[in-house]
Design a protein around this motif. Structure first.
Motif, PDB file in Angstrom:
ATOM      1  N   ILE A  80      22.354   2.145   2.003  1.00 17.58           N
ATOM      2  CA  ILE A  80      22.509   0.682   1.996  1.00 17.58           C
ATOM      3  C   ILE A  80      22.676   0.215   3.429  1.00 17.58           C
ATOM      4  N   GLU A  81      21.813  -0.665   3.873  1.00 17.67           N
ATOM      5  CA  GLU A  81      21.874  -1.146   5.267  1.00 17.67           C
ATOM      6  C   GLU A  81      21.815  -2.665   5.282  1.00 17.67           C
ATOM      7  N   LYS A  82      22.756  -3.280   5.977  1.00 19.72           N
ATOM      8  CA  LYS A  82      22.839  -4.746   5.964  1.00 19.72           C
ATOM      9  C   LYS A  82      21.802  -5.420   6.864  1.00 19.72           C
ATOM     10  N   ALA A 347      25.228  -6.505  21.915  1.00 19.27           N
ATOM     11  CA  ALA A 347      26.639  -6.180  22.139  1.00 19.27           C
ATOM     12  C   ALA A 347      27.177  -5.427  20.940  1.00 19.27           C
ATOM     13  N   LYS A 348      28.089  -4.506  21.221  1.00 21.89           N
ATOM     14  CA  LYS A 348      28.684  -3.731  20.125  1.00 21.89           C
ATOM     15  C   LYS A 348      29.988  -3.105  20.600  1.00 21.89           C
ATOM     16  N   ALA A 349      30.926  -2.992  19.688  1.00 22.17           N
ATOM     17  CA  ALA A 349      32.179  -2.312  20.014  1.00 22.17           C
ATOM     18  C   ALA A 349      32.068  -0.835  19.656  1.00 22.17           C
ATOM     19  N   GLY A 370      30.461   9.663  11.535  1.00 25.06           N
ATOM     20  CA  GLY A 370      30.117   8.878  12.730  1.00 25.06           C
ATOM     21  C   GLY A 370      31.251   7.986  13.215  1.00 25.06           C
ATOM     22  N   ASP A 371      30.877   6.822  13.756  1.00 25.41           N
ATOM     23  CA  ASP A 371      31.874   5.895  14.306  1.00 25.41           C
ATOM     24  C   ASP A 371      32.857   5.406  13.247  1.00 25.41           C
ATOM     25  N   SER A 372      32.426   5.342  11.992  1.00 31.56           N
ATOM     26  CA  SER A 372      33.326   4.960  10.894  1.00 31.56           C
ATOM     27  C   SER A 372      34.547   5.867  10.869  1.00 31.56           C
TER      28      SER A 372
HETATM   29  C1  LIG Z   1      27.868  -0.007  24.376  1.00 30.93           C
HETATM   30  C2  LIG Z   1      27.792   1.377  23.841  1.00 30.93           C
HETATM   31  C3  LIG Z   1      27.288   2.408  24.638  1.00 30.93           C
HETATM   32  C4  LIG Z   1      27.223   3.698  24.123  1.00 30.93           C
HETATM   33  N1  LIG Z   1      26.643   4.680  24.888  1.00 30.93           N
HETATM   34  C5  LIG Z   1      26.454   5.913  24.352  1.00 30.93           C
HETATM   35  C6  LIG Z   1      25.707   6.896  25.056  1.00 30.93           C
HETATM   36  O1  LIG Z   1      25.199   6.662  26.148  1.00 30.93           O
HETATM   37  N2  LIG Z   1      25.558   8.106  24.475  1.00 30.93           N
HETATM   38  C7  LIG Z   1      26.081   8.410  23.238  1.00 30.93           C
HETATM   39  O2  LIG Z   1      25.900   9.527  22.743  1.00 30.93           O
HETATM   40  N3  LIG Z   1      26.792   7.478  22.559  1.00 30.93           N
HETATM   41  C8  LIG Z   1      26.980   6.241  23.068  1.00 30.93           C
HETATM   42  N4  LIG Z   1      27.641   5.287  22.348  1.00 30.93           N
HETATM   43  C9  LIG Z   1      28.210   5.624  21.028  1.00 30.93           C
HETATM   44  C10 LIG Z   1      27.138   5.700  19.945  1.00 30.93           C
HETATM   45  O3  LIG Z   1      26.246   4.636  20.079  1.00 30.93           O
HETATM   46  C11 LIG Z   1      27.769   5.669  18.577  1.00 30.93           C
HETATM   47  O4  LIG Z   1      28.773   6.654  18.497  1.00 30.93           O
HETATM   48  C12 LIG Z   1      26.752   5.933  17.457  1.00 30.93           C
HETATM   49  O5  LIG Z   1      25.615   5.141  17.621  1.00 30.93           O
HETATM   50  C13 LIG Z   1      27.398   5.701  16.114  1.00 30.93           C
HETATM   51  O6  LIG Z   1      26.465   5.806  15.086  1.00 30.93           O
HETATM   52  P1  LIG Z   1      26.876   5.437  13.591  1.00 30.93           P
HETATM   53  O7  LIG Z   1      25.663   5.711  12.770  1.00 30.93           O
HETATM   54  O8  LIG Z   1      28.146   6.107  13.253  1.00 30.93           O
HETATM   55  O9  LIG Z   1      27.196   3.890  13.607  1.00 30.93           O
HETATM   56  P2  LIG Z   1      26.251   2.646  13.820  1.00 30.93           P
HETATM   57  O10 LIG Z   1      25.160   2.956  14.765  1.00 30.93           O
HETATM   58  O11 LIG Z   1      27.131   1.513  14.154  1.00 30.93           O
HETATM   59  O12 LIG Z   1      25.590   2.397  12.400  1.00 30.93           O
HETATM   60  C14 LIG Z   1      26.287   1.829  11.339  1.00 30.93           C
HETATM   61  C15 LIG Z   1      25.307   1.121  10.435  1.00 30.93           C
HETATM   62  O13 LIG Z   1      25.951   0.722   9.245  1.00 30.93           O
HETATM   63  C16 LIG Z   1      25.551  -0.584   8.902  1.00 30.93           C
HETATM   64  N5  LIG Z   1      26.651  -1.135   8.077  1.00 30.93           N
HETATM   65  C17 LIG Z   1      27.947  -1.239   8.437  1.00 30.93           C
HETATM   66  N6  LIG Z   1      28.688  -1.701   7.431  1.00 30.93           N
HETATM   67  C18 LIG Z   1      27.840  -1.892   6.399  1.00 30.93           C
HETATM   68  C19 LIG Z   1      28.033  -2.358   5.065  1.00 30.93           C
HETATM   69  N7  LIG Z   1      29.243  -2.631   4.583  1.00 30.93           N
HETATM   70  N8  LIG Z   1      26.937  -2.481   4.275  1.00 30.93           N
HETATM   71  C20 LIG Z   1      25.692  -2.152   4.735  1.00 30.93           C
HETATM   72  N9  LIG Z   1      25.472  -1.685   5.995  1.00 30.93           N
HETATM   73  C21 LIG Z   1      26.537  -1.549   6.804  1.00 30.93           C
HETATM   74  C22 LIG Z   1      25.356  -1.264  10.234  1.00 30.93           C
HETATM   75  O14 LIG Z   1      24.515  -2.385  10.122  1.00 30.93           O
HETATM   76  C23 LIG Z   1      24.740  -0.144  11.058  1.00 30.93           C
HETATM   77  O15 LIG Z   1      23.343  -0.104  10.946  1.00 30.93           O
HETATM   78  C24 LIG Z   1      27.708   3.977  22.822  1.00 30.93           C
HETATM   79  C25 LIG Z   1      28.201   2.940  22.029  1.00 30.93           C
HETATM   80  C26 LIG Z   1      28.220   1.646  22.514  1.00 30.93           C
HETATM   81  C27 LIG Z   1      28.708   0.535  21.631  1.00 30.93           C
END
Ligand SMILES: Cc1cc2nc3c(=O)[nH]c(=O)nc-3n(C[C@H](O)[C@H](O)[C@H](O)COP(=O)(O)OP(=O)(O)OC[C@H]3O[C@@H](n4cnc5c(N)ncnc54)[C@H](O)[C@@H]3O)c2cc1C
Ligand code: SF4
Length: 581
Positions: A80-82, A347-349, A370-372
Motif C-alpha cells: 500500500i503506497e500513498k 524535503a524529508k525528515a 527501515g526508517d519506520s
Molecule cells: C535528506 C536525507 C538524506 C539522506 N541521505 C542518505 C544517503 O546519502 N545514503 C543513505 O544510505 N541514506 C540516506 N538517507 C536515509 C535513507 O533515505 C532512508 O533511511 C531510507 O530511504 C528509508 O527508506 P524506507 O523505505 O524505510 O522509508 P521511505 O523511503 O520514507 O518510504 C516510506 C514509504 O511509505 C509510504 N507511506 C508512509 N506511510 C504510509 C501509509 N500510512 N500508507 C501508505 N503509504 C505510506 C511513503 O509514502 C513512502 O513511500 C537520507 C535521508 C534523508 C531524509
C-alpha cells in the motif's frame, strides 16, 4: 496564562501537544464482516525502498514454494503506497552502500542499475570540509563512518520505481494512491490495516466522488512507512514497543538536483560550521552534501545537493530550506552549480536516534522495517542499504513462519541484531547523544565515540526529545539570501516543482494547536520547507497568535512531528510526485 509552557521565559513545543490520540483514532478494534474486506497474504504498508525490498524478497522465496504461495491466497503480497506511484514520496541524498541491493538482485550488475536509471556512478573521490565562513573552506580527513569510496550515488525515488516494477512482475498487488489509515487489532494481534476514505471535503463530509476505505486482512503486516510512520506511531503505543528505549529524535533534510555544465568529480560533505551558529544557545547541528550524478541514459551531468539540520535546535528562525539556499552562495558550491539549472527539489525528515531509540521491531502479527523502525546510521548518513536489508530479513522471517503455519515473527528482531544493521548501529550507539549538548561541548565526545566505536565513554547515553527544547526567536533568519528565482529560491516555487497535487478542498491532515505562543508559531513557519504555516500580519509580536495552516502545500516531510505537531496521512494520491530525489 503567562509563563504557560515556558522554561525560563522560553516556549517548549511539548507544552502544546497536537490534538490527536493515535491509539484511539488510528487503531481499529476488529475486522469488518468477511464479505466487506479484502484478504491478502502479507500486507506491506509503504512502497519505499524497505517495503518494496520486503515484497521483492518474499516473492522470490514464494516463487520456489507453490504450496506456501497457494496458502496465502489469491493475493500473496500487497503493498500500500500513498503516493501516486512508488517513489513519489521518497527522497534521500543519496550515496548507498551497494551490498544489500546486490544481494537482493544478484543477477544485476551495477552497470545495469545505471541503465535502469536509478544509479548514477561509483564514488571514487571524496572530500570533507568545515566552512569557517561564507567564503573559505577547511578540508579535513573524512571521519571513518563517512568513507564512501566504492559506494553508489542513487536516487531512492527512481530506485523505488524500479523495485515496484520488479515486484509487479513477480506478482505483487501494488495499491498506489492509497493511504493506510488504521492498524487493525483483534484479540491482541495485528490482523491487517484499513485503507483511508477518498473524496471527503474540508470538514470531513463525503463529497460526490466519496469512496469509503476497506479493511485489508493479512496473515502478516509489515510497517514500512518511513520516517515518522502514522500507523507505526499508533502500533508503538498499542504494543508499548518503545518501553525502556530512548525517545526518537529527528533531522530534516532539504535537497535539490541540478543539471550542471561541467561534471563534479567527487562526493563532498560539509560538517557543522557556517552557515550554522555554533554556540550552544542556538543548538544548531547539521551539514551539507554535494554528490555527482551522471545520467547514463542522457549523458547529462547532474548534481545532488542538500542541507540537513538536527531538529533539536533552539532558534525558531532555523530553516533547512533557507540554509540550503545560503550554503549555495559559498564558492565551494557556487563554482559547481552556477550556470546550471535546478531540476528538482524536495524535503524529508529522517530518524536520528540510532540504536537506543529503535523500538521493539515486532508485535503479534506485524514487524517494523527501515526508517519506520528507526534503522538509520546518522554518523555515516546511511539508511538505504539498511532499509533494503531489514526488508529482506523481515521477508525471510515472515516466510519461514508462514511456511511453518505460524504467525509469530519474534525472531526477526534477533536476526536484525545479528546482521550488519545491529553491528553498525551498535558501534554508533552513543554517537548522536553528545550533540544534544551543543557542538562545542559535544563535538569532541562525538569524535571519541566514533574512534572507540561507542566504548568510551561507555554505557547507554540518554537522548532528550526534540520538542522538549525551549525555543526563542533568534537571528538565524537575518543571513538568509533573498531568493532570486534563478539560483536561490523561495519555498513556494520549490513546492511547485515537486508536482504537489493536494486538492484544495481536502480535509486537513496536519494536527497542531492553532493558537500558540509567537515562538512556536515562528518555529513552524521557518521550519516547514513547504511554507505551510503562516502568521497573520496583524498578529501581536509577543504572546499568543493564531496560526494559519495552508496544509495543501505540505510535502509530507514529517518534521512537524518533532516540534509539537503531528503529520497524519492525507488522502491517497495527495502530496508531491518526486522523480529523481
Ligand atoms: C535528506 C536525507 C538524506 C539522506 N541521505 C542518505 C544517503 O546519502 N545514503 C543513505 O544510505 N541514506 C540516506 N538517507 C536515509 C535513507 O533515505 C532512508 O533511511 C531510507 O530511504 C528509508 O527508506 P524506507 O523505505 O524505510 O522509508 P521511505 O523511503 O520514507 O518510504 C516510506 C514509504 O511509505 C509510504 N507511506 C508512509 N506511510 C504510509 C501509509 N500510512 N500508507 C501508505 N503509504 C505510506 C511513503 O509514502 C513512502 O513511500 C537520507 C535521508 C534523508 C531524509
Ligand atoms: S506541514 Fe508538511 S511539509 Fe511542512 S513541516 Fe509539516 S510535514 Fe513537513
Amino acid at each position: 496564562m503567562a509563563g504557560h509552557g515556558s522554561s525560563n521565559g522560553k516556549v517548549v513545543p511539548a507544552a502544546y501537544p497536537p490534538p490527536v490520540d493515535s491509539q484511539k483514532e488510528f487503531v481499529k478494534r476488529g475486522l469488518d464482516a468477511e464479505d466487506e474486506l479484502i484478504e491478502v497474504g502479507v500486507v506491506i504498508v509503504g512502497g519505499g525502498t524497505a517495503g518494496l525490498a520486503c515484497a521483492n524478497r518474499l516473492l522470490a522465496l514464494l516463487a520456489d514454494d507453490h504450496e506456501t504461495m497457494e496458502r496465502l491466497g489469491e493475493v500473496p503480497v500487497a503493498v500500500i503506497e500513498k503516493a501516486k506511484t512508488c517513489g513519489g514520496h521518497n527522497l534521500s541524498g543519496a550515496v548507498m552502500r551497494p551490498g544489500p541491493l546486490q544481494e537482493l538482485f544478484p543477477e544485476m550488475t551495477r552497470e545495469q542499475w545505471r541503465e535502469e536509471g536509478f544509479a548514477f556512478g561509483e564514488v571514487t573521490k571524496e572530500s570533507v570540509y568545515v566552512l569557517p565562513n561564507g567564503k573559505t573552506k577547511l578540508r579535513i580527513p573524512p571521519p571513518p563512518p563517512q568513507h564512501n569510496h566504492g559506494n553508489e550515488v542513487i536516487s531512492v525515488s527512481s530506485l523505488a520505481r524500479f523495485q515496484q516494477r520488479q515486484a509487479e512482475e513477480a506478482g505483487a498487488y501494488i495499491l498506489t494512491e492509497t493511504a493506510a489509515t488504521q492498524l487493525i487489532v483483534e484479540d491482541g494481534r495485528v490482523v491487517g490495516v484499513r485503507s483511508g476514505d477518498k473524496g471527503r471535503g474540508k470538514e470531513g463530509q463525503p463529497l460526490g466522488n466519496f469512496e469509503p476505505g476497506t479493511d485489508i486482512k493479512a496473515h502478516a503486516t509489515v510497517l514500512a512507512e518511513g520516517c515518522w510512520g502514522h500507523i507505526t506511531g499508533a502500533a508503538i503505543k498499542e504494543f508499548d514497543l518503545a518501553k525502556d528505549r530512548e525517545p526518537q529524535v529527528w533531522e530534516l533534510g532539504v535537497k535539490e538536483v541540478w543539471k550542471v555544465t561541467k561534471p563534479l568529480d567527487r562526493v563532498i560533505h560539509t560538517l557543522a560550521g557556517w552557515p550554522l551558529k555554533i554556540s550552544a544557545k542556538y543548538g544548531q547541528i547539521g551539514g551539507s552534501w554535494m554528490y555527482p550524478m551522471k545520467d547514463h541514459k542522457t549523458g547529462e551531468d547532474l548534481v545532488s545537493i542538500g542541507f540537513i539540520v538536527d531538529l533539536d535546535y533552539a532558534d525558531a528562525t532555523t530553516s533547512a530550506h533557507d540554509l540550503l539556499q545560503q550554503i549555495k552562495t559559498h564558492p565551494l558550491f557556487k563554482d559547481v552549480l552556477e550556470g546550471g539549472e535546478r531540476i528538482a527539489w524536495g524535503a524529508k525528515a529522517l530518524p536520528a536516534g540510532g540504536y537506543w531509540a529503535m523500538p521493539k521491531l515486532s508485535m503479534p502479527g506485524a514487524v517494523l522495517v527501515g526508517d519506520s523502525a528507526g534503522i538509520m546510521n546518522l554518523a555515516s548518513l546511511k539508511g538505504v542499504h539498511y532499509a533494503i536489508k531489514s526488508g529482506v530479513l523481515a521477508a525471510e522471517s515472515i516466510y519461514a513462519a508462514l511456511k511453518r503455519g505460524e504467525t509469530s515473527f519474534e525472531d526477526y528482531e534477533q536476526v536484525v541484531e545479528d546482521s550488519i544493521i545491529g553491528k553498525d548501529l551498535w558501534e554508533q550507539r552513543n554517537t548522536r547523544q553528545p550533540f544534544q549538548k551543543g557542538l562545542l561541548r559535544g563535538g569532541p565526545l562525538v569524535n571519541l565515540m566514533i574512534a572507540t566505536k561507542g566504548r568510551f565513554p561507555g554505557g547507554r547515553w540518554a537522548l532528550h526529545r526534540n520538542d522538549a527544547k525551549p525555543m526563542f526567536v533568534g537571528k538565524t533568519r537575518e543571513s538568509y539570501p533573498k531568493p532570486d528565482g534563478k539560483y536561490t529560491f523561495d519555498k513556494l516555487s520549490s513546492v511547485f516543482i515537486t508536482g504537489n497535487a493536494t486538492r484544495d478542498d481536502a480535509p486537513n491532515h496536519i494536527r497542531v494547536q492553532k493558537r500558540v505562543p509567537r515562538e512556536l508559531a515562528e518555529t513552524w513557519r521557518w521550519m516547514c520547507p513547504a511554507g505551510v504555516y503562516e502568521i497573520p500580519e496583524d498578529a501581536p509580536e509577543h504572546g499568543e497568535v493564531d496560526v494559519i495552516v495552508n496544509y495543501t502545500n505540505c510535502v509530507q516531510c514529517g518534521a512537524i512531528t518533532a516540534k509539537g505537531g503531528r503529520l497524519t496521512v492525507p488522502e491517497g494520491g495527495d502530496g508531491p510526485l518526486y522523480q529523481i530525489t
